[in-house]
Design a protein around this motif. Structure first.
Motif, short mmCIF file in Angstrom:
data_model
loop_
_atom_site.label_atom_id
_atom_site.label_comp_id
_atom_site.label_asym_id
_atom_site.label_seq_id
_atom_site.Cartn_x
_atom_site.Cartn_y
_atom_site.Cartn_z
N ILE A 273 17.64 91.04 -28.47
CA ILE A 273 16.95 89.91 -29.11
C ILE A 273 15.88 89.34 -28.18
O ILE A 273 14.75 89.08 -28.60
CB ILE A 273 17.97 88.82 -29.52
CG1 ILE A 273 18.83 89.32 -30.68
CG2 ILE A 273 17.26 87.52 -29.89
CD1 ILE A 273 20.03 88.45 -30.97
N LEU A 274 16.23 89.16 -26.91
CA LEU A 274 15.26 88.64 -25.94
C LEU A 274 14.06 89.57 -25.82
O LEU A 274 12.91 89.11 -25.82
CB LEU A 274 15.92 88.44 -24.58
CG LEU A 274 16.89 87.27 -24.47
CD1 LEU A 274 17.71 87.38 -23.18
CD2 LEU A 274 16.16 85.95 -24.53
N GLN A 275 14.30 90.87 -25.73
CA GLN A 275 13.20 91.82 -25.61
C GLN A 275 12.29 91.79 -26.83
O GLN A 275 11.07 91.79 -26.71
CB GLN A 275 13.73 93.24 -25.39
CG GLN A 275 14.27 93.45 -24.02
CD GLN A 275 14.92 94.81 -23.84
OE1 GLN A 275 15.39 95.42 -24.80
NE2 GLN A 275 14.97 95.27 -22.61
N SER A 276 12.89 91.75 -28.01
CA SER A 276 12.06 91.76 -29.22
C SER A 276 11.27 90.46 -29.37
O SER A 276 10.10 90.48 -29.77
CB SER A 276 12.91 92.00 -30.47
OG SER A 276 13.73 90.88 -30.74
N LYS B 27 6.89 89.78 -29.01
CA LYS B 27 6.07 89.10 -30.02
C LYS B 27 5.17 88.02 -29.42
O LYS B 27 4.23 87.58 -30.07
CB LYS B 27 6.96 88.45 -31.08
CG LYS B 27 7.69 89.44 -31.95
CD LYS B 27 8.58 88.72 -32.94
CE LYS B 27 9.40 89.70 -33.75
NZ LYS B 27 10.30 89.00 -34.69
N LEU B 28 5.44 87.61 -28.18
CA LEU B 28 4.69 86.51 -27.58
C LEU B 28 3.31 86.93 -27.06
O LEU B 28 2.50 86.08 -26.72
CB LEU B 28 5.48 85.89 -26.42
CG LEU B 28 6.74 85.14 -26.82
CD1 LEU B 28 7.46 84.62 -25.58
CD2 LEU B 28 6.42 83.99 -27.76
N ASP B 29 3.03 88.20 -27.00
CA ASP B 29 1.73 88.70 -26.55
C ASP B 29 1.41 88.18 -25.14
O ASP B 29 0.35 87.62 -24.90
CB ASP B 29 0.64 88.32 -27.55
CG ASP B 29 -0.64 89.11 -27.34
OD1 ASP B 29 -0.57 90.22 -26.80
OD2 ASP B 29 -1.72 88.60 -27.71
N LEU B 30 2.34 88.37 -24.22
CA LEU B 30 2.17 87.92 -22.85
C LEU B 30 1.41 88.96 -22.04
O LEU B 30 1.40 90.14 -22.37
CB LEU B 30 3.54 87.70 -22.20
CG LEU B 30 4.43 86.66 -22.89
CD1 LEU B 30 5.81 86.65 -22.25
CD2 LEU B 30 3.81 85.28 -22.81
N VAL B 31 0.77 88.52 -20.98
CA VAL B 31 0.06 89.44 -20.08
C VAL B 31 0.75 89.41 -18.72
O VAL B 31 1.32 88.39 -18.33
CB VAL B 31 -1.43 89.08 -19.92
CG1 VAL B 31 -2.15 89.19 -21.24
CG2 VAL B 31 -1.62 87.71 -19.34
N PRO B 32 0.67 90.52 -17.99
CA PRO B 32 1.27 90.52 -16.64
C PRO B 32 0.53 89.56 -15.71
O PRO B 32 -0.65 89.26 -15.90
CB PRO B 32 1.06 91.97 -16.16
CG PRO B 32 0.75 92.76 -17.38
CD PRO B 32 0.16 91.82 -18.38
N ARG B 33 1.22 89.07 -14.70
CA ARG B 33 0.66 88.12 -13.74
C ARG B 33 -0.60 88.68 -13.09
O ARG B 33 -1.58 87.97 -12.91
CB ARG B 33 1.72 87.79 -12.68
CG ARG B 33 1.21 87.00 -11.49
CD ARG B 33 0.68 85.65 -11.84
NE ARG B 33 1.70 84.73 -12.22
CZ ARG B 33 1.44 83.49 -12.59
NH1 ARG B 33 0.21 83.04 -12.61
NH2 ARG B 33 2.39 82.70 -12.96
N GLU B 34 -0.60 89.97 -12.74
CA GLU B 34 -1.76 90.57 -12.08
C GLU B 34 -3.00 90.50 -12.99
O GLU B 34 -4.10 90.21 -12.54
CB GLU B 34 -1.47 92.03 -11.72
CG GLU B 34 -0.37 92.20 -10.70
CD GLU B 34 1.02 92.14 -11.31
OE1 GLU B 34 1.18 92.35 -12.55
OE2 GLU B 34 1.98 91.85 -10.57
N GLU B 35 -2.80 90.78 -14.27
CA GLU B 35 -3.92 90.74 -15.21
C GLU B 35 -4.43 89.31 -15.37
O GLU B 35 -5.64 89.06 -15.43
CB GLU B 35 -3.46 91.29 -16.56
CG GLU B 35 -4.56 91.56 -17.54
CD GLU B 35 -4.05 92.19 -18.82
OE1 GLU B 35 -4.60 91.86 -19.89
OE2 GLU B 35 -3.11 93.01 -18.76
#
Length: 79
Positions: A33-36, A40-48
């Motif tokens: 559930i957490l992964q799905s 959906k949040l459309d997050l970006v990695p910290r480096e990006e």
């Protein structure tokens, strides 16, 4: 930030003792559930994010310089 695995483990450990036999299955469900939901949040990695922030700061500096140059040219033209 905690990993999905850590959060799922903490959630499953917080369950009452009566559900102990189902703990592994519930843990797997929490993780899924957490992964799905995070997907959906459309997050970006910290480096990006940091790269985009640096590029924005650089662009902002160039814009400030250009604004000063335009103001100087306009002042020169109006003088």
């Amino acid at each position: 930030m905690r990993s999905i695995e850590d959060i799922a483990a903490r959630l499953s450990q917080a369950l009452p003792p009566q559900v102990a036999p189902l703990r592994e299955e519930i843990h797997a469900n929490f993780r899924a559930i957490l992964q799905s939901q995070l997907a959906k949040l459309d997050l970006v990695p910290r480096e990006e994010f940091e790269a985009a922030r640096e590029m924005l700061a650089h662009t902002r500096g160039k814009l400030d310089t250009l604004e000063r140059q335009v103001a100087a040219l306009e002042a020169e033209r109006n003088a």
